[in-house]
Scaffold this active site. Structure first.
Site, mmCIF file in Angstrom:
data_model
loop_
_atom_site.group_PDB
_atom_site.id
_atom_site.type_symbol
_atom_site.label_atom_id
_atom_site.label_comp_id
_atom_site.label_asym_id
_atom_site.label_seq_id
_atom_site.Cartn_x
_atom_site.Cartn_y
_atom_site.Cartn_z
ATOM 1 C CE LYS A 1 -3.881 -2.129 -0.457
ATOM 2 N NZ LYS A 1 -4.476 -3.085 0.408
HETATM 3 C C1 LIG Z 1 -5.598 -4.046 0.733
HETATM 4 C C2 LIG Z 1 -7.050 -3.803 0.799
HETATM 5 C C3 LIG Z 1 -7.778 -4.041 1.975
HETATM 6 C C4 LIG Z 1 -7.219 -4.808 3.139
HETATM 7 O O1 LIG Z 1 -6.186 -4.216 3.781
HETATM 8 P P1 LIG Z 1 -5.422 -5.058 4.923
HETATM 9 O O2 LIG Z 1 -4.624 -4.033 5.642
HETATM 10 O O3 LIG Z 1 -4.575 -6.074 4.198
HETATM 11 O O4 LIG Z 1 -6.453 -5.692 5.775
HETATM 12 C C5 LIG Z 1 -9.091 -3.648 2.022
HETATM 13 N N1 LIG Z 1 -9.695 -3.085 0.971
HETATM 14 C C6 LIG Z 1 -9.044 -2.865 -0.189
HETATM 15 C C7 LIG Z 1 -9.785 -2.208 -1.311
HETATM 16 C C8 LIG Z 1 -7.706 -3.237 -0.320
HETATM 17 O O5 LIG Z 1 -7.073 -3.072 -1.488
#
Ligand SMILES: *Cc1c(COP(=O)(O)O)cnc(C)c1O
Length: 401
Positions: free
Chosen positions: A202
């Site tokens: 991210k």
């Molecule tokens: C990555 C992602 C999540 C989950 O994030 P985590 O921190 O791995 O739980 C939720 N929603 C979207 C749209 C994502 O791309």
């Protein structure tokens, strides 16, 4: 290094890589030496600084965005059988947390430009559900796909009109804004929270991690308690000087707290967030410029009043056949790519549980079929960006002659 470009030609271009520097490493090592490994002063500081960065009031650091969304839904009072509205064009996490609480995810199709939830369809659906009274409508969950914010003014108005809470999946949207308003800002008269992800790929990372941001002190308090077993007092102070051994279990909570080791990473990443975003903006601008020459390539349509976080660069081609051909071409060229997202209604669990057909959400089904996500990450070299451009252009050039 002797010759970057030679190395790049030989090596695969990854789809995504974290951007970790010496400062992050030093901060984690310092945390290890401090002997305070789990939730403590660094997590608290990360919460404070993150809340400031998004104009939020209260922030609760947790170990994933999934956890943040689960806690947010719980804190706003979602119960079994309630209706929670979201688009199917998202990752597994957004809907599974609705199921954790026994509530029903109600899918609403997307708008083709941004791939975000279609707010006109959402308004129709809310009105229909009110008239039919088939369940208690409880929450809207907007997902800011790729880092392009949903029009939250409209969502907040629907929330006011139908007395709903709002839980934003902002996993892609740090930092992002619309009409100058940062994702994370939520008016005081709306109940809910904004949830961020710090997963390894991210826009900023703590390896695994997330943040719940809310204007509502009660939501924050409930989420904080439930993130640590539902204990009545914040237990990280239990073992510090002046802490007390006494606690009460006020509810059967979860184990979702963020470690100080992770927060140490997050503190440095947070400081570098704008610098890393600028790099992604430059990559997006280069892609946009180069791909504009090809009729068969559709570059992302970002509204003019939006500053995208550019977590994803979703290119679109004519149809599914072209998409599969481009993906194979990129694989042969050893360029990482992905598809965001396989809509939830096409997955066996949601299909079998709710009897969905692909055509129930025609826009999501169609756009998924022609979407390819290209590499866009701040640690990408210019040579890597050029390789992606060359590979995509050589593929598109076959059609455009
Ligand atoms: C990555 C992602 C999540 C989950 O994030 P985590 O921190 O791995 O739980 C939720 N929603 C979207 C749209 C994502 O791309």
């Amino acid at each position: 290094m002797s010759d970057d470009s030679l190395v790049d030609v030989a090596d695969a271009v990854p789809f995504a890589l974290p951007d970790i520097g010496e400062r992050e490493i030093a901060e984690v090592v310092q945390t290890l030496r401090s002997n305070w490994l789990t939730t403590g002063p660094k997590a608290r500081l990360f919460e404070e600084r993150f809340a400031q960065a998004v104009n939020g009031r209260h922030a609760v650091a947790v170990n994933s965005c999934t956890a943040a969304m689960h806690l947010a839904l719980e804190a706003v009072g979602v119960r079994a059988g309630d209706l929670v509205y979201l688009s199917p064009y998202t990752f597994a996490a957004t809907a599974e947390v609705v199921r954790y609480l026994g509530a029903t995810p109600v899918f609403v199709d997307i708008e083709p430009d941004t791939l975000n939830i279609d707010l006109g369809l959402l308004a129709d659906r809310l009105e229909n559900d009110r008239l039919r009274g088939s369940g208690t409508s409880r929450v809207i969950m907007p997902v800011h796909i790729s880092g392009v914010p949903v029009d939250m003014e409209r969502v907040w108005n629907l929330a006011r009109q139908y007395d709903l809470a709002v839980v934003e999946d902002a996993a892609h949207a740090f930092p992002a804004s619309r009409r100058g308003q940062l994702v994370g800002t939520m008016p005081e008269d709306v109940t809910g929270a904004v949830c961020y992800s710090f997963y390894a790929t991210k826009t900023i990372t703590t390896a695994e991690g997330g943040m719940l941001v809310t204007p509502d002190a009660e939501v924050a308090e409930r989420a904080r308690s439930m993130s640590l077993h539902g204990l009545s007092r914040v237990a990280w102070s239990r073992y510090s000087a002046g802490g007390t051994w006494r606690y009460d279990i006020a509810a059967p909570g979860y184990k979702y707290n963020l470690t100080d080791m992770a927060a140490a990473l997050g503190l440095v990443q947070l400081e570098r967030a704008s610098e890393m975003k600028e790099k992604r903006e430059l990559i997006a601008a280069r892609y946009d410029k180069e791909f504009a020459a090809f009729q068969h390539l559709e570059t992302p349509r970002v509204p003019s009043d939006v500053s995208s976080a550019w977590h994803l660069y979703v290119l679109r081609v004519e149809n599914e056949q072209a998409r599969d051909s481009l993906v194979s071409h990129l694989q042969r060229e050893r360029i990482g790519c992905s598809v965001h997202f396989i809509p939830l209604h096409l997955h066996s669990y949601y299909r079998d549980t709710y009897g969905y057909l692909p055509e129930d959400y025609p826009v999501a089904t169609r756009e998924f079929g022609r979407a390819v996500s290209l590499p866009i990450f701040s640690a990408m070299s210019e040579a890597q960006v050029s390789r992606v451009i060359d590979a995509v252009s050589s593929w598109a050039g076959r059609f455009d002659g």
